[in-house]
Design an enzyme around this catalytic site. Structure first.
Site, PDB file in Angstrom:
ATOM      1  N   VAL A 176       0.841  -1.201   0.000  1.00 27.50           N
ATOM      2  CA  VAL A 176       0.000   0.000   0.000  1.00 27.50           C
ATOM      3  C   VAL A 176       0.876   1.250   0.000  1.00 27.50           C
ATOM      4  CG1 VAL A 176      -1.736   1.310   1.274  1.00 27.50           C
ATOM      5  CG2 VAL A 176      -1.930  -1.182   1.110  1.00 27.50           C
ATOM      6  N   ASP A 177       1.933   1.230   0.788  1.00 31.08           N
ATOM      7  CA  ASP A 177       2.867   2.360   0.795  1.00 31.08           C
ATOM      8  C   ASP A 177       3.517   2.544  -0.574  1.00 31.08           C
ATOM      9  OD1 ASP A 177       2.637   3.452   3.316  1.00 31.08           O
ATOM     10  OD2 ASP A 177       4.273   2.312   4.190  1.00 31.08           O
ATOM     11  N   VAL A 178       3.962   1.460  -1.172  1.00 25.97           N
ATOM     12  CA  VAL A 178       4.630   1.545  -2.473  1.00 25.97           C
ATOM     13  C   VAL A 178       3.671   2.114  -3.523  1.00 25.97           C
ATOM     14  CG1 VAL A 178       5.653   0.204  -4.351  1.00 25.97           C
ATOM     15  CG2 VAL A 178       6.298  -0.269  -1.982  1.00 25.97           C
ATOM     16  N   GLY A 237       3.114   5.728  -3.062  1.00 18.50           N
ATOM     17  CA  GLY A 237       4.235   6.490  -3.591  1.00 18.50           C
ATOM     18  C   GLY A 237       4.142   6.674  -5.092  1.00 18.50           C
TER      19      GLY A 237
END
Length: 384
Positions: free
Chosen positions: A171-173, A176
């Protein structure tokens, strides 16, 4: 690239982010040539500097993965001189990226509204767990929480097992990547006379959006999706199988590939079975097909089956461990791995941007920095 210049050369980015989603976005901008200044807390810096082992010297592998092509300035917002320098940098920048909770930057005059009153053409990207408004805006959010909250865990894992998170902070990737895409779109808009922008990027919304066909299925039917392990909810056969000596993935995506699979396994008559002719038919007979393939593949080596499947142009590949993946000469051969000299006299291989422009990959210009390595340069560049 026929021109050695990078697309974002001359663009200045002030990076007020930490951990993963924000640093991933600003690293993409840096890879494309932007001048990225990462402001960190003196003494400790970005939390991921301490997220290890593994470490390379004093550098955590986690930090190394998302902070190349940046400069680091260690500055304390609580010190008037430091804060003034950061404010000047924000107003000199083309882009400011931050991942503070909504409202937390207002006392420092670094929130989007304050900055854009002075510089209307500034692009500000705010990355949060749940957005700048709404019922969850004040809640902190990180990848693990959002994998559960957005339903990703509910569809990950074996059917008879518990929900599981994905093995990387996906989810973070993805947040980004979306943040970088939004920034680039805003910069194009500015070039077309649309002025600056305040971009509101929420991990929760990215996570839900990234569920694509699974989320759309629930919207269409009103029913919760379920877990299928390594199988696919809508395509058969499309999953892992065990050969006599190891696992591999078989991904039959259309009816022609199904016919080629049957031929490759020496049973072309199965392709003529009307019950299995189309993917909806095969879904109805998932158990029968998977049982047949499991018995068949267990009789031979993985290499044998992969050779036959690839010769028949049926998508298939081995399940590999990461040490094997990183040693694959295809990565180095296409420039996906570069070698960096780091502060402290140590070196490390680093991954590069995963695409090329005119057959050239944007180069590693700056290794991931030591904490505060460029503080003096920041003061010289922006004053203070």
């Amino acid at each position: 690239m026929t021109d050695t210049r990078l697309p974002l050369e001359g663009l200045v980015v002030l990076d007020l982010t930490r951990v993963l989603a924000g640093p991933y976005a600003t690293q993409m901008l840096g890879d494309l040539g932007a001048e990225v200044w990462k402001v960190e807390r003196p003494g400790s810096g970005d939390e991921t500097r301490a997220w290890g082992p593994p470490f390379v010297g004093e550098h955590s592998a986690y930090f190394l993965s998302v902070n190349r092509n940046k400069r680091s300035a260690a500055l304390d917002f609580g010190r008037p001189d430091d804060l003034a320098a950061v404010q000047r940098a924000a107003l000199a920048a083309d882009v400011v990226v931050e991942n503070f909770l909504p409202g937390d930057l207002i006392p420092f005059g670094l929130d989007a509204a304050s900055l854009r009153r002075v510089k209307p053409d500034l692009v500000v990207c705010s990355i949060t767990g749940f957005g700048q408004d709404g019922p969850y805006a004040e809640l902190p959010g990180n990848d693990a929480v959002l994998q559960g909250f957005a339903g990703l865990m509910s569809i990950t894992g074996e059917p008879d097992g518990p929900p599981l998170k994905v093995g990387v902070a996906l989810v973070d990737v993805l947040t980004g990547v979306h943040a970088a895409s939004a920034i680039l779109a805003a910069l194009v808009g500015r070039l077309r006379g649309l002025g600056g922008s305040h971009l509101d990027v929420a991990l929760f919304e990215v996570a839900v959006h990234s569920l694509v066909n699974v989320a759309q299925g629930t919207l269409a039917t009103g029913r919760a999706a379920r877990r299928y392990g390594n199988a696919h909810p809508h395509i058969v056969p499309y999953q892992t199988f065990a050969a006599a000596d190891g696992l591999f993935v078989l991904a039959v995506g259309n009816d022609e590939q199904w016919r080629r699979l049957c031929g490759a396994l020496g049973e072309p008559s199965r392709a003529d079975d009307a019950r299995l002719a189309s993917n909806p038919d095969r879904l109805l007979h998932r158990g029968e097909i998977v049982d047949w393939l499991a018995r068949r593949f267990a009789t031979g080596s993985r290499a044998t089956w992969l050779e036959r499947l690839r010769a028949a142009r049926v998508p298939a590949g081995p399940v590999r461990d990461l040490d094997e993946v990183m040693a694959d000469p295809a990565l180095a051969g296409r420039g996906m791995v570069s070698h960096a000299a780091l502060a402290g006299g140590v070196t490390s291989d680093l991954l590069a941007l995963p695409w090329r422009i005119e057959n050239a990959r944007p180069p590693l210009r700056l290794p991931p920095p030591a904490l505060g390595e460029h503080t003096a340069g920041f003061r010289a560049r922006f004053g203070g």
